[in-house]
Write a protein that holds these residues in place. Structure first.
Motif, short mmCIF file in Angstrom:
data_model
loop_
_atom_site.label_atom_id
_atom_site.label_comp_id
_atom_site.label_asym_id
_atom_site.label_seq_id
_atom_site.Cartn_x
_atom_site.Cartn_y
_atom_site.Cartn_z
N LYS A 73 1.20 -1.17 0.20
CA LYS A 73 0.23 -0.05 -0.17
C LYS A 73 1.09 1.27 0.19
N GLY A 74 2.24 1.24 0.32
CA GLY A 74 2.99 2.53 1.11
C GLY A 74 3.66 2.74 -0.14
N LEU A 75 4.15 1.72 -1.14
CA LEU A 75 4.92 1.76 -1.97
C LEU A 75 4.17 2.41 -3.29
N VAL A 106 -7.51 -5.56 0.65
CA VAL A 106 -7.98 -3.87 0.93
C VAL A 106 -9.14 -3.31 0.15
N GLY A 107 -9.94 -3.98 -0.65
CA GLY A 107 -10.92 -3.51 -0.80
C GLY A 107 -11.13 -3.06 -2.43
N LEU A 108 -9.78 -2.96 -2.78
CA LEU A 108 -9.42 -1.64 -4.53
C LEU A 108 -8.30 -2.96 -4.97
N ALA A 109 -8.05 -2.65 -6.07
CA ALA A 109 -6.87 -3.30 -6.70
C ALA A 109 -6.13 -2.56 -6.78
N PRO A 163 -9.97 -6.98 10.36
CA PRO A 163 -10.75 -6.17 8.73
C PRO A 163 -9.81 -6.61 7.54
N GLU A 164 -11.34 -7.00 6.76
CA GLU A 164 -10.35 -7.25 5.67
C GLU A 164 -11.73 -6.79 4.23
N GLY A 165 -10.58 -6.80 3.21
CA GLY A 165 -12.09 -5.23 2.49
C GLY A 165 -12.48 -4.27 2.75
N LEU A 242 -6.23 -3.25 6.94
CA LEU A 242 -5.50 -3.10 5.25
C LEU A 242 -6.52 -2.89 4.88
N PRO A 243 -7.73 -2.51 5.28
CA PRO A 243 -9.01 -1.77 3.95
C PRO A 243 -8.25 -0.49 4.00
N ALA A 244 -8.62 -0.56 3.02
CA ALA A 244 -8.55 1.53 2.48
C ALA A 244 -9.12 2.37 2.65
N PHE A 245 -8.91 3.56 3.49
CA PHE A 245 -9.36 3.96 4.47
C PHE A 245 -10.58 5.40 3.28
#
Length: 257
Positions: A73-75, A106-109, A163-165, A242-245
């Motif tokens: 995610k950071g990269l 993460v919930g997003l590609a 939490p996932e997705g 991990l899920p995108a904020f």
């Protein structure tokens, strides 16, 4: 004397788990196994795995996978590396496997996550099943430790302990207080609350306080006791979120989904 010995043993195991997590971070691109981590911690594989899960809430393998995806995610938002390059950097030999796991957790590609700057779309309210009538409500109160940084508070309902997705239901707030998750489908759910630091493009270390509660059984027609969600400062022993904020810029502070 027994309590002292037990406390000392727990502290020793926590140190071993922290060291194993440090090894995961240092050697993320390598094909690490649970046996490798147990050997480094000087425990048997069975004893290490059981106690790692007791301390962190998840297995060593799932923790390593979460660390890899957190690094990815950071990269994605701070470098121009390709998705293939990033997948190899964080320890995946197959970009297809990496993309599938990233999207699920993460919930997003990966490409969409990068395009949106690391933020998720607002979660739209889900329609209740036909004929379901009024679904249950999960409500409670969130309390956070004192923080010097400006941050947002998020509470979400997930089907898994970590939490996932996409959350089943969620809400965002800018201060501690009562929360309501409306129209919750019957089932077994887990509540995750966390604070994220506002500003800046980097995803790393954005979560500063965290709480996870569950399992929570929701049944049609039965009232739910209010939850007391007490967040604690994030430590190395907490699995990455991990899920995108959700993007606070596009959601009302008190909006719910």
């Amino acid at each position: 004397m027994g309590d002292v010995r037990e406390s000392s043993a727990n502290l020793t195991m926590e140190h071993a788990v922290v060291r194993a997590i440090e090894i995961m971070q240092e050697r993320m691109e390598e094909p690490l196994t649970v046996t490798d981590l147990a050997s480094a911690a000087m425990y048997s594989k069975f004893h290490f795995s059981r106690n790692f899960q007791r301390v962190t809430g998840i297995s060593p393998g799932r923790y390593l996978s979460a660390l890899r995806l957190q690094a990815a995610k950071g990269l994605l938002v701070t470098t121009r590396m390709t998705v293939t390059e990033i997948s190899h950097r964080v320890g995946y030999s197959s970009v297809g496997t990496f993309s599938t796991r990233f999207t699920r957790c993460v919930g997003l590609a990966p490409t969409m996550f990068r395009r949106r700057g690391g933020f998720a779309h607002p979660v739209p309210p889900a329609s209740p099943p036909r004929g379901a009538g009024r679904l249950p409500v999960v409500r409670g109160y969130v309390r956070s430790p004192e923080l010097d940084e400006d941050s947002m508070l998020f509470v979400g309902l997930y089907p898994t302990p970590t939490p996932e997705g996409h959350p089943v239901r969620c809400t965002m707030m800018d201060a501690d207080g009562p929360f309501v998750l409306d129209q919750v489908p019957p089932g077994t759910w887990y509540v995750t609350g966390y604070r994220t630091v506002l500003g800046g493009p980097s995803v790393d270390a954005r979560v500063v306080a965290l709480a996870m509660e569950g399992p929570l059984t929701v049944r049609q027609g039965l009232p739910m006791m209010p939850l007391d969600l007490r967040l604690h400062p994030v430590s190395a022993l907490d699995p990455p979120v991990l899920p995108a904020f959700p993007d606070a810029r596009s959601m009302a502070f008190h909006g719910a989904a």
